[in-house]
Design an enzyme around this catalytic site. Structure first.
Site, short mmCIF file in Angstrom:
data_model
loop_
_atom_site.label_atom_id
_atom_site.label_comp_id
_atom_site.label_asym_id
_atom_site.label_seq_id
_atom_site.Cartn_x
_atom_site.Cartn_y
_atom_site.Cartn_z
N LYS A 182 0.20 4.23 -0.24
CA LYS A 182 -0.41 5.43 0.35
C LYS A 182 -0.17 6.63 -0.58
O LYS A 182 -0.10 6.45 -1.79
CB LYS A 182 0.10 5.65 1.78
CG LYS A 182 -0.06 4.38 2.63
CD LYS A 182 0.15 4.56 4.09
CE LYS A 182 -0.07 3.23 4.81
NZ LYS A 182 0.07 3.33 6.25
N GLU A 240 -6.59 4.96 8.09
CA GLU A 240 -6.30 6.37 7.77
C GLU A 240 -7.52 7.04 7.13
O GLU A 240 -7.74 8.23 7.29
CB GLU A 240 -5.07 6.46 6.85
CG GLU A 240 -3.79 6.16 7.64
CD GLU A 240 -2.66 5.57 6.83
OE1 GLU A 240 -2.71 5.62 5.60
OE2 GLU A 240 -1.72 5.04 7.45
N GLY A 292 2.87 2.39 10.84
CA GLY A 292 3.84 3.46 10.68
C GLY A 292 4.57 3.84 11.96
O GLY A 292 5.21 4.87 12.04
N ASN A 297 0.87 -1.17 0.00
CA ASN A 297 0.00 0.00 0.00
C ASN A 297 0.92 1.23 0.00
O ASN A 297 1.49 1.57 1.02
CB ASN A 297 -0.89 -0.03 1.25
CG ASN A 297 -1.71 1.24 1.41
OD1 ASN A 297 -1.77 2.07 0.50
ND2 ASN A 297 -2.34 1.41 2.56
N GLU A 355 -5.22 -4.67 10.74
CA GLU A 355 -4.20 -3.65 10.91
C GLU A 355 -4.43 -2.90 12.23
O GLU A 355 -5.21 -1.94 12.27
CB GLU A 355 -4.25 -2.64 9.76
CG GLU A 355 -3.96 -3.25 8.40
CD GLU A 355 -3.37 -2.22 7.43
OE1 GLU A 355 -2.40 -2.57 6.78
OE2 GLU A 355 -3.88 -1.09 7.36
N SER A 402 3.75 -2.07 10.27
CA SER A 402 5.20 -2.17 10.44
C SER A 402 5.79 -3.51 10.02
O SER A 402 6.73 -4.01 10.64
CB SER A 402 5.60 -1.82 11.89
OG SER A 402 5.19 -0.50 12.19
N HIS A 416 -9.47 1.58 5.17
CA HIS A 416 -8.18 1.70 5.86
C HIS A 416 -8.34 2.65 7.05
O HIS A 416 -9.09 3.63 6.98
CB HIS A 416 -7.13 2.24 4.88
CG HIS A 416 -5.74 2.14 5.43
ND1 HIS A 416 -5.24 3.03 6.34
CD2 HIS A 416 -4.76 1.21 5.21
CE1 HIS A 416 -3.99 2.67 6.66
NE2 HIS A 416 -3.68 1.57 5.99
P1 13P Z 1 3.20 0.46 7.67
O1 13P Z 1 3.69 -0.82 7.06
O2 13P Z 1 3.94 1.67 7.17
O3 13P Z 1 3.15 0.37 9.16
O4 13P Z 1 1.71 0.68 7.17
C1 13P Z 1 0.81 -0.37 7.28
C2 13P Z 1 -0.42 -0.02 6.51
O5 13P Z 1 -1.14 0.88 6.89
C3 13P Z 1 -0.70 -0.77 5.29
O6 13P Z 1 -1.98 -0.51 4.82
#
Ligand code: 13P
Length: 246
Positions: free
Chosen positions: A11, A96, A170, A9, A164, A210, A94
């Site tokens: 982002k 976010e 992150g 992903n 997640e 992560s 997601h």
């Molecule tokens: P990270 O791998 O940067 O922690 O992000 C995970 C994520 O949100 C994947 O959709």
């Protein structure tokens, strides 16, 4: 037998040039054939990435979409637009998007149904916050998300679920493989209640938060974890290739 699905992903990262550079690195590397690889770039890179990958087995997904087919929704992208590009998967719900864009379970439910209606495979993201885990309500939080997000959905075999935990996204803090597997096993039990045991046994459950080259193997070896949804580490070619080849 569930085939593992490892997805990047990206982002809101990578312009067209950067996207193509990363894709070229993947195309020129030996990748684990026991794993399906999926790339989810920003909307602006979807077309060039799909074009670049047309003779490859690497799949392409979007990170979001609107649930309506078309209309006066300035700035939005519809499921049929994605389908016509050759997109196969769409990340839905997601954390976010739940957090920064006010996506509710009701909206997510509409998006899941719209995906299925258009032959797109939704990757439904669920997960608890740190406060919810510390309060010991992580399972009921995830259960409530699954029940609301999948309300009225009949085609369980076409969906992927990504667990997640928000506190692991992150942050460099990964859930332990035991925590991730325990929740994935619980998610499978909830999916069995929503659909049937047989269907739940065949639904892919990814872990995200992560994931990196150094922890991918341990995570991927867990009995209920069928792949990963990788954020930051999917932006670095060598790191993502190591995750795929765990
Ligand atoms: P990270 O791998 O940067 O922690 O992000 C995970 C994520 O949100 C994947 O959709």
């Amino acid at each position: 037998m569930r085939k593992k699905l490892i997805a990047g992903n990206w982002k809101m990262n990578n312009d067209v040039e950067e996207s193509l550079k990363l894709i070229k690195s993947l195309l020129t590397s030996e990748l684990n054939e026991d794993v399906d690889v999926l790339i989810c770039p920003a909307f602006t890179s979807l077309y060039p990435v799909i074009h670049e990958l047309k003779n490859s087995s690497i799949k392409v997904g979007a990170q979001n979409m609107h649930f309506e087919d078309k209309g006066a929704f300035t700035g939005e992208v519809s499921p049929s637009m994605l389908k016509s590009l050759g997109v196969e998967y769409v990340i839905i719900g997601h954390s976010e998007r739940r957090q920064h864009f006010g996506e509710t379970d009701k909206i997510i439910n509409k998006k899941i149904k719209a995906c299925l209606k258009h032959g797109l495979k939704p990757i439904l993201c669920v997960g608890e916050s740190l406060e919810q885990r510390e309060a010991g309500i992580e399972k009921e939080t995830v259960r409530a998300q699954l029940i609301k997000d999948l309300d009225g959905v009949t085609d369980g075999l076409k969906i992927v679920v990504a667990y997640e935990p928000i506190w692991a996204i992150g942050t460099g803090k990964t859930a332990t493989s035991h925590q991730a597997n325990e929740m994935s096993s619980y998610i499978r039990a909830v999916l069995a209640d929503i659909f049937t045991v047989d269907i739940a046994d065949n639904i892919l459950i990814q872990y995200g938060g992560s994931v990196k080259a150094s922890n991918a193997k341990e995570i991927m070896e867990q009995s209920h974890i069928d792949g990963a949804l990788v954020g930051g580490a999917s932006l670095i070619a060598d790191e993502f290739i190591k995750i795929i080849n765990y």
